[in-house]
Design a protein around this motif. Structure first.
Motif, short mmCIF file in Angstrom:
data_model
loop_
_atom_site.label_atom_id
_atom_site.label_comp_id
_atom_site.label_asym_id
_atom_site.label_seq_id
_atom_site.Cartn_x
_atom_site.Cartn_y
_atom_site.Cartn_z
N PHE A 33 0.83 -1.21 0.00
CA PHE A 33 0.00 0.00 0.00
C PHE A 33 0.87 1.26 0.00
CE2 PHE A 33 -3.44 -2.87 1.16
CZ PHE A 33 -4.53 -2.29 0.52
N GLU A 34 1.95 1.25 0.78
CA GLU A 34 2.82 2.42 0.86
C GLU A 34 3.51 2.71 -0.47
OE1 GLU A 34 5.46 1.33 3.96
OE2 GLU A 34 3.97 1.58 5.56
N ASN A 35 3.69 1.69 -1.32
CA ASN A 35 4.40 1.87 -2.58
C ASN A 35 3.48 1.97 -3.79
OD1 ASN A 35 7.60 1.61 -2.35
ND2 ASN A 35 6.67 0.33 -0.75
N GLY A 36 2.19 2.16 -3.56
CA GLY A 36 1.26 2.38 -4.66
C GLY A 36 1.07 1.20 -5.57
N LEU A 37 1.08 -0.01 -5.02
CA LEU A 37 0.96 -1.22 -5.82
C LEU A 37 -0.40 -1.88 -5.69
CD1 LEU A 37 4.48 -2.76 -5.06
CD2 LEU A 37 3.85 -1.09 -6.81
N THR A 38 -1.38 -1.14 -5.19
CA THR A 38 -2.71 -1.69 -4.93
C THR A 38 -3.79 -0.85 -5.61
OG1 THR A 38 -2.82 -0.38 -2.89
CG2 THR A 38 -2.01 -2.64 -2.70
N ASN A 39 -5.02 -1.38 -5.64
CA ASN A 39 -6.13 -0.64 -6.23
C ASN A 39 -6.45 0.61 -5.42
OD1 ASN A 39 -6.24 -3.49 -6.87
ND2 ASN A 39 -8.16 -3.08 -7.95
N ASN A 40 -6.50 0.44 -4.10
CA ASN A 40 -6.91 1.51 -3.20
C ASN A 40 -5.70 2.09 -2.48
OD1 ASN A 40 -9.59 0.73 -3.87
ND2 ASN A 40 -9.51 -0.84 -2.25
N SER A 41 -5.81 3.34 -2.08
CA SER A 41 -4.69 3.98 -1.39
C SER A 41 -4.59 3.54 0.06
CB SER A 41 -4.84 5.51 -1.45
OG SER A 41 -6.06 5.92 -0.83
N GLN A 42 -5.71 3.09 0.66
CA GLN A 42 -5.72 2.67 2.05
C GLN A 42 -6.36 1.29 2.17
OE1 GLN A 42 -4.31 4.33 4.59
NE2 GLN A 42 -3.69 5.99 3.20
N PRO A 43 -5.84 0.43 3.05
CA PRO A 43 -6.43 -0.90 3.22
C PRO A 43 -7.72 -0.84 4.02
CG PRO A 43 -4.62 -0.61 4.77
CD PRO A 43 -4.64 0.61 3.89
N GLY A 44 -8.59 -1.78 3.75
CA GLY A 44 -9.81 -1.92 4.53
C GLY A 44 -10.06 -3.39 4.80
N GLY A 45 -10.82 -3.69 5.83
CA GLY A 45 -11.14 -5.07 6.14
C GLY A 45 -9.89 -5.91 6.36
N ASN A 46 -9.78 -7.01 5.63
CA ASN A 46 -8.63 -7.90 5.73
C ASN A 46 -7.65 -7.71 4.58
OD1 ASN A 46 -9.59 -9.25 8.10
ND2 ASN A 46 -11.00 -10.42 6.81
N HIS A 93 -6.75 -8.70 -9.36
CA HIS A 93 -7.49 -7.57 -9.92
C HIS A 93 -8.29 -6.82 -8.87
CE1 HIS A 93 -6.90 -8.28 -14.29
NE2 HIS A 93 -6.58 -9.48 -13.84
N GLY A 94 -8.77 -7.55 -7.86
CA GLY A 94 -9.62 -6.91 -6.86
C GLY A 94 -8.87 -6.02 -5.89
N ARG A 95 -7.56 -6.33 -5.63
CA ARG A 95 -6.83 -5.54 -4.64
C ARG A 95 -5.39 -5.19 -5.04
NH1 ARG A 95 -11.05 -4.51 -3.20
NH2 ARG A 95 -12.00 -4.53 -1.12
N THR A 96 -4.74 -5.97 -5.90
CA THR A 96 -3.32 -5.70 -6.20
C THR A 96 -3.13 -5.19 -7.62
OG1 THR A 96 -2.85 -7.98 -6.92
CG2 THR A 96 -2.65 -7.50 -4.57
N HIS A 97 -4.16 -4.58 -8.19
CA HIS A 97 -4.07 -4.00 -9.53
C HIS A 97 -3.39 -2.63 -9.41
CE1 HIS A 97 -5.05 -2.40 -13.44
NE2 HIS A 97 -5.72 -3.49 -13.78
N GLY A 98 -2.07 -2.65 -9.21
CA GLY A 98 -1.33 -1.41 -8.98
C GLY A 98 -1.22 -0.56 -10.22
N PHE A 99 -1.36 0.77 -10.04
CA PHE A 99 -1.29 1.70 -11.16
C PHE A 99 0.03 2.48 -11.19
CE2 PHE A 99 -5.80 1.00 -10.42
CZ PHE A 99 -6.27 0.78 -11.71
N ARG A 100 1.00 2.11 -10.38
CA ARG A 100 2.26 2.83 -10.36
C ARG A 100 2.95 2.73 -11.71
NH1 ARG A 100 6.92 2.65 -5.64
NH2 ARG A 100 8.45 3.94 -6.73
N ASP A 101 3.45 3.85 -12.19
CA ASP A 101 4.08 3.91 -13.51
C ASP A 101 5.41 3.18 -13.51
OD1 ASP A 101 4.29 5.33 -16.28
OD2 ASP A 101 6.21 5.72 -15.29
N ILE A 102 5.64 2.40 -14.56
CA ILE A 102 6.89 1.66 -14.73
C ILE A 102 7.54 2.08 -16.05
CG2 ILE A 102 8.00 -0.60 -14.79
CD1 ILE A 102 6.52 -0.14 -12.20
N GLU A 103 8.59 2.86 -15.98
CA GLU A 103 9.38 3.31 -17.13
C GLU A 103 8.55 4.05 -18.18
OE1 GLU A 103 11.58 -0.01 -18.74
OE2 GLU A 103 13.09 0.10 -17.16
N GLY A 104 7.37 4.54 -17.81
CA GLY A 104 6.55 5.28 -18.75
C GLY A 104 5.89 4.44 -19.81
#
Length: 540
Positions: free
Chosen positions: A223-236, A320-331
């Motif tokens: 979560f800290e490195n922007g590799l998830t769908n959401n910016s903050q965790p919820g539930g489990n 796809h439900g939680r680890t679909h990270g949008f962090r840019d990789i090499e553009g």
């Protein structure tokens, strides 16, 4: 520990970064000599297969623990009446115990109680039970008629903990995110994602000189490195996300920088699912970080690692439900594209396939190999995935990609800036000597700490002693030179799991020896007792 029988066992030891050294002292409180004994217990930890004073066997239980049995051998086999023998072993922490301090029975057995009361009991077969066995000692003595008399005694207050490996769906499932999340899609040897992956992941971290990490810690990192769908965790989310990334890190992070090629990800997962374990280990030897294949074998992690390679990243929909990270990789891609490198086609001959397993995930192919391998090694190191990671690990000699960058050179004996040839005082390698004395000999333990900021590969120490090396060593190879006049020069070099020391890492190695002089008036081994007067321990 107290006992209602004639054999008493007590546990002691030390914890260190990612592992521990355990010692079991067995005392014969009877008036008869014991010719043999065995000690069984269940533990979540991974024990090294080269104990001292005993042989070790292991049976993997269905509840995720391992049943270990120690049987006395060599100098540790016989226990005279009224005397004690101390045997021991090194281990890798299967559950986090901390980086320093004493080891207790509760820690070794994963129990809430640090005391074990020994009582008469019958032995139970590990194969016939999925429950946790309490530590059990079997002793063999001599009766008045000279015949062996077998006895067993079992602690009644120490028990293991934990259950079977936990399915990632325990923390939620996202089957609507793609149609490859269902159980019926686990074909071709693909398996569910379970917490067994954490054993493989923490094994790789231990090999790299890093402490074990929980799935919550890994999840927080993602979560800290922007590799998830959401910016903050919820539930489990922390548990599920952490387990998913631990699996991914274990699947890829073992490959050396110089050897990495995406095709390896298809070949080794296909081989794990449809081929033989021997072929998988051969690939790890060929393409992995130097020494990693041997580390897996020595620490009994082969099965856990291979089972992790079998796991399907799409399982449960977390990809796809939680680890679909949008962090840019090499553009040219996003984190989610990099994650698809471990997804194979239906025939499992190609990596980087899309959600339907039938078309390449094109953006992933445009990212440089160096960025990809450092991304996955960042999962292992829990560092920035777009930085250079695990640079202290040396690369394998074989490379599929002639344009791949060479790994950073690590420290070695020939590097004058990191390894000194002077006596140990002030040198980057600190060695502390301890051990137990027994009639006619001793067991020496050397706690070796790399105090530098670089990895030390093929480290070694030398000393002169009046004592004679005897039997087995663990973590070191020993060469001996007879100097005459009852003195010997010993050279100890790191071997197997202790061959390399990461920056800041400490390991305990040791050996047995026959005493060349009377040590009966001393209570424990020291460096002064080990070495000849006027000599010092020196680095090679």
């Amino acid at each position: 520990m107290t006992s209602t029988n004639s054999l008493r066992a007590s546990i002691s030891g030390e914890r260190w970064w990612g592992g521990f050294t355990a010692e079991i002292t067995l005392t014969n409180t009877s008036t008869q000599d014991l010719s043999s004994w065995s000690y069984s217990f269940d533990s979540p930890h991974l024990l090294n297969t080269a104990p001292w004073g005993a042989e070790i066997s292991a049976v993997l239980l269905d509840n995720g623990l391992t049943r270990y049995t120690l049987t006395g051998e060599d100098w540790g086999e016989r226990i005279p009446a009224g005397e004690s023998v101390t045997v021991g072993f090194n281990g890798t922490q299967g559950t986090e115990l901390g980086n320093e301090g004493e080891l207790s029975a509760a820690m070794l057995f994963a129990s809430d109680s640090g005391e074990a009361v020994m009582s008469q009991a019958s032995e139970e077969s590990a194969e016939s039970s999925n429950t946790t066995a309490e530590p059990m000692v079997t002793q063999q003595g001599m009766g008045d008629d000279g015949m062996h008399q077998g006895h067993t005694m079992q602690p009644t207050t120490v028990s293991g903990s934990g259950g079977g490996f936990t399915d990632i769906n325990t923390w939620g499932s996202f089957h609507g995110s793609n149609h490859n999340s269902e159980q019926n899609e686990l074909v071709g040897g693909r398996t569910a994602i379970t917490t067994e992956a954490l054993l493989a992941y923490n094994g790789l971290r231990d090999f790299a000189g890093l402490a074990p990490a929980s799935i919550e810690t890994v999840g927080s990192w993602a979560f800290e490195n922007g590799l998830t769908n959401n910016s903050q965790p919820g539930g489990n989310d922390l548990q599920g996300v952490g387990l998913w990334f631990a699996m991914q890190g274990a699947k890829v992070g073992w490959i050396s920088d110089a050897s990495y090629d995406p095709q390896i990800l298809a070949d080794i997962q296909r081989t794990a699912r449809l081929g033989s374990s021997g072929d998988v280990m051969q690939m790890i030897e060929e393409f992995g970080h130097e020494g990693f294949a041997n580390y897996l074998t020595t620490n009994q992690l082969e099965e856990h690692f291979i089972n992790t390679l079998k796991m399907e990243p799409h399982y449960g929909g977390w990809m796809h439900g939680r680890t679909h990270g949008f962090r840019d990789i090499e553009g040219v891609a996003i984190a989610h594209d990099i994650h698809h490198l471990t997804v194979l086609g239906w025939d499992q001959n190609e990596p980087f396939m899309n959600d339907t397993f039938d078309w390449p995930q094109w953006p992933a192919l445009d990212v440089s190999d160096n960025t990809v391998i450092n991304y996955y090694q960042g999962i292992v190191a829990l560092e920035d995935p777009l930085s250079e990671n695990l640079e202290n690990l040396s690369g394998a000699a074989t490379s599929l990609d002639s344009t791949a960058s060479e790994p950073s050179p690590s420290a070695s004996r020939s590097d004058p800036e990191t390894v000194q040839f002077d006596p140990l005082t002030g040198a980057p390698l600190e060695v502390q000597v301890s051990g137990d004395l027994w009639e006619g000999g001793f067991t020496a333990s050397m706690n070796v700490t790399n105090q530098s900021d670089q990895s030390l590969d093929d480290w070694g120490v030398s000393f002169i002693s009046a004592h004679q090396f005897y039997g087995e060593s663990w973590g070191v190879d020993i060469s001996t030179q007879d100097l005459g006049d009852g003195l010997y020069r010993y050279e100890l070099t790191g071997a197997d799991w202790a061959q390399s020391l990461a920056a800041g890492q400490a390991m305990t190695v040791g050996f047995n020896a026959l005493s060349g002089e009377d040590l009966s008036g001393d209570s424990s081994l020291t460096s002064e007792l080990l070495m000849a007067p006027g000599t010092e321990l020196a680095l090679l």
